[in-house]
Design a protein around this motif. Structure first.
Motif: not given
Length: 184
Positions: A57-61
């Motif tokens: 999730l963190r990386g998707l942003w």
């Protein structure tokens, strides 16, 4: 592929750039993945799975560039029990929403890596399906599907300003609603 995603949203994805596809997928995942996390938190031997979801999730942003290890993350997700075929299917509330959370993340990672619109549309479709099911199973028909439609449109109507916060809040509210459906 026929999806539940509104035509205007699908068209904006088709005419947008890779950053728009990635932002849309990240926002969908931010609202759906908490369902997996909430349903599987505290489950023995799932800590690494939970960590993978949170880190993903963190990386998707980071919508301006693809995650370099997205394919590895997708392969790891495909090994999750929720995505394994089974004869009896998924019949419990927690399992159903954990499945939807993982499936949205899978499509979000695929969309993020490739910037392909079809992956993003699948991501949005699964999110809308999950929220439609949740609405059907709540006595007051809480309007989660309508909220998801509005947030999907919002994710394509400009930048990320406020979108992360709105997505996090929506994800939390959905987890609360599903937890309220679990047997005590």
């Amino acid at each position: 592929m026929e999806t539940l995603v509104e035509g205007a949203v699908a068209e904006a994805l088709r005419t947008g750039d890779g950053g728009a596809v990635r932002l849309y997928a990240a926002a969908c995942a931010e609202r759906a993945v908490p369902l997996f996390i909430g349903m599987r938190a505290g489950t023995p031997d799932r800590e690494a799975d939970l960590d993978l979801c949170v880190e993903s999730l963190r990386g998707l942003w980071n919508a301006d560039r693809a995650l370099p290890d997205a394919a590895e993350r997708v392969r790891a997700l495909e090994g999750f029990p929720e995505l394994q075929p089974c004869e009896e299917g998924i019949s419990d509330v927690a399992g159903t929403y954990a499945f939807f959370g993982v499936l949205v993340l899978r499509y979000a990672l695929l969309a993020h890596a490739s910037a392909e619109v079809d992956h993003a549309l699948s991501c949005g479709h699964v999110a809308l399906t999950a929220m439609g099911l949740l609405d059907q199973n709540l006595a007051d028909g809480a309007g989660f599907r309508a909220e998801e439609e509005a947030l999907q449109a919002r994710s394509l109507s400009g930048g990320a300003a406020g979108l992360w916060e709105a997505s996090v809040a929506a994800g939390r509210e959905r987890v609360r609603a599903v937890l309220g459906r679990l047997p005590r």
